[in-house]
Design an enzyme around this catalytic site. Structure first.
Site: not given
Ligand code: IFM
Length: 471
Positions: A174, A372
């Site tokens: 990200e 994710e």
């Molecule tokens: O916890 C975060 C993660 O580190 C990166 N993506 C989003 C998740 C939730 O906010």
């Protein structure tokens, strides 16, 4: 787009070999912030400044993964997951960001990776999940190209040590968050507020990605290793698709949020509209000759993190100092229909489908993984007949709907090969500290005891059978 029962479906079977995994990140789980030679990262500094993180929480101890590796890997094994996505803390490997290598740091990740392999679980490694060594930030952080080259050095060191074992190498997690939350809004470490700084960070993160891939490819020895990058691509809709102004607002955000990363990484150029939309901030002269070729290295997998959707319209000009997106002064967000998770994010499984299809259409040659996806809810540990349990029906529902969405994307022809639940365990949720629980496994922060939530038991069934269970 509200939520309908359309995605509450069970019985769908994923293709054989589809990867069901779970993800975590170093600073969010490890703790041991000053142990065994680890240097300080920007998150250590940031979280120790009062007011930056809810309740004054820090990752000093986190959920103590550093000292509980075997127990936690046994947990992954017991869930039947075929892959575990972890990140490596750069300041454990190179405490000063470059130069001296900390052997204890390498040994720690070797233990994790070997522990996974011994349990039949594929290690999926992310090199950068936001914990920049503080000495590099002190010299400009991601606003300088020196940091991109330092990242390549770090990638080479890790790749040399673990390159015969890691299944998938992911350069960045990200970069949108690192650049815009870190350098524009200042909600994340290092907490700076500079529009030009954020755009410089976008470029230097992209450059770091390309330079790291070049180094990794020289040293990685596992013949079937794959290379990837994970972006939190945004699925944004125009409030009124028939209104050209709203459509243009969507285009503008899409350039800043998505194409600022995917176009250089996967195609070797910055979108012309991005350069035009931000020309009052910078002429992008920090992009040097040859940088785009360096960034545009071959990869195998496009990683996507997805949580919710956005909708925008053209609005009046507002001040942009301290907002997330540089140059988006006339873009206005429209409230999304619920239901919402504890983060206030809307539950929108259709958005995942739309995003997967759109990404595949734009970049058809890449395998895709959802690296994710998950939700925070207010979980409570209860004891029933002497057994600890956490009933989290909303999270089970969220996971089911999004897995149905992923399944539909596969049926529509998207080469989606894996899904990683965020997160394996409750952990340090950045500026929210420990107030938001994303885990499928509950962590009692007082005792560090782990308890599988109902969502973990549900996910375990899915991993075992490949078939979406009833919620
Ligand atoms: O916890 C975060 C993660 O580190 C990166 N993506 C989003 C998740 C939730 O906010």
């Amino acid at each position: 787009m509200g939520i309908t029962d359309d995605f509450r479906v069970s019985g769908l079977k994923f293709p054989d070999g589809f990867v069901f995994g779970a993800a975590t990140a170093a600073y969010q789980i490890e703790g041991a912030a000053t142990e065994d030679g680890r240097g300080p990262s920007i998150w250590d500094t940031f979280s120790h400044v009062p007011g930056n993180v809810e309740n004054g929480d820090t990752g000093d101890v986190a959920i103590d993964f550093y000292h509980r590796v075997d127990e936690d890997l046994d947990l992954v094994k017991s869930l039947g997951l075929s892959a575990y996505r972890l990140s490596i803390a750069w300041p454990r490997i190179l405490p000063a960001g470059t130069g001296e290598i900390n052997e204890a740091g390498l040994a720690f990740y070797e233990k994790v990776v070997d522990g996974l392999i011994a349990r039949g679980i594929e290690p999926i490694v992310t090199l950068y999940h936001w914990d920049l060594p503080q000495p590099l930030e002190d010299r400009g952080g991601w606003t300088t190209r020196e940091t991109s080259y330092a990242f390549a050095e770090y990638a080479r060191v890790v790749g040399r040590r673990l390159g015969d074992r890691v299944a998938v190498w992911t350069t960045l997690n990200e970069p949108w968050c690192s650049a815009y939350l870190g350098y524009a809004s200042g909600n994340h470490a290092p907490g700076r507020r500079s529009e030009i700084g954020a755009l410089q960070a976008v470029h230097h993160l992209n450059l770091a990605h390309g330079l790291a891939l070049i180094e990794l490819r020289k040293v990685v020895k596992r013949p079937d290793a794959k290379f990837s990058v994970t972006n939190n691509l945004a699925m944004t809709y125009a409030a009124d698709p028939a209104n050209p102004e709203d459509v243009d607002a969507k285009r503008q955000l899409d350039a800043l949020q998505n194409r600022a990363f995917t176009d250089p990484q996967l195609r070797g150029f910055y979108p012309h509209d991005l350069l035009m939309d931000t020309k009052h901030i910078t002429d992008w002269s920090f992009v040097q000759d040859g940088d785009l070729e360096l960034i545009n290295q071959p990869i195998d997998i496009v990683g996507i993190n997805y949580y919710c959707t956005g909708t925008v319209r053209r609005g009046p000009e507002h001040p942009t100092e301290g907002t997330v997106h540089p140059g988006a002064a006339c873009v206005e967000s429209v409230e999304q229909p619920g239901p919402y998770t504890e983060m206030g994010w809307n539950v929108a499984p259709q958005g995942l489908y739309d995003l997967l299809v759109a990404t595949h259409e734009a970049y058809p040659e890449f395998e895709i993984m959802v690296t994710e996806n998950g939700a925070a809810y207010r979980d409570e540990l209860v004891e029933e007949d002497g057994v600890k349990r956490v009933h989290d029906p909303e999270r089970v529902d969220y996971l089911q709907r999004h897995l149905v969405s992923a399944h539909r994307a596969i049926e529509a022809g998207v080469p989606l090969t894996g899904y990683f639940a965020w997160s394996l365990m409750d952990n340090f949720e950045w500026a929210f500290g420990y107030s938001k629980r994303f885990g499928i496994v509950y962590v009692d922060y007082a005792t560090q005891e782990r308890t599988k939530k109902d969502s973990a038991l549900w996910y375990e069934k899915l991993a075992e059978t490949g078939v979406i269970p009833e919620a």
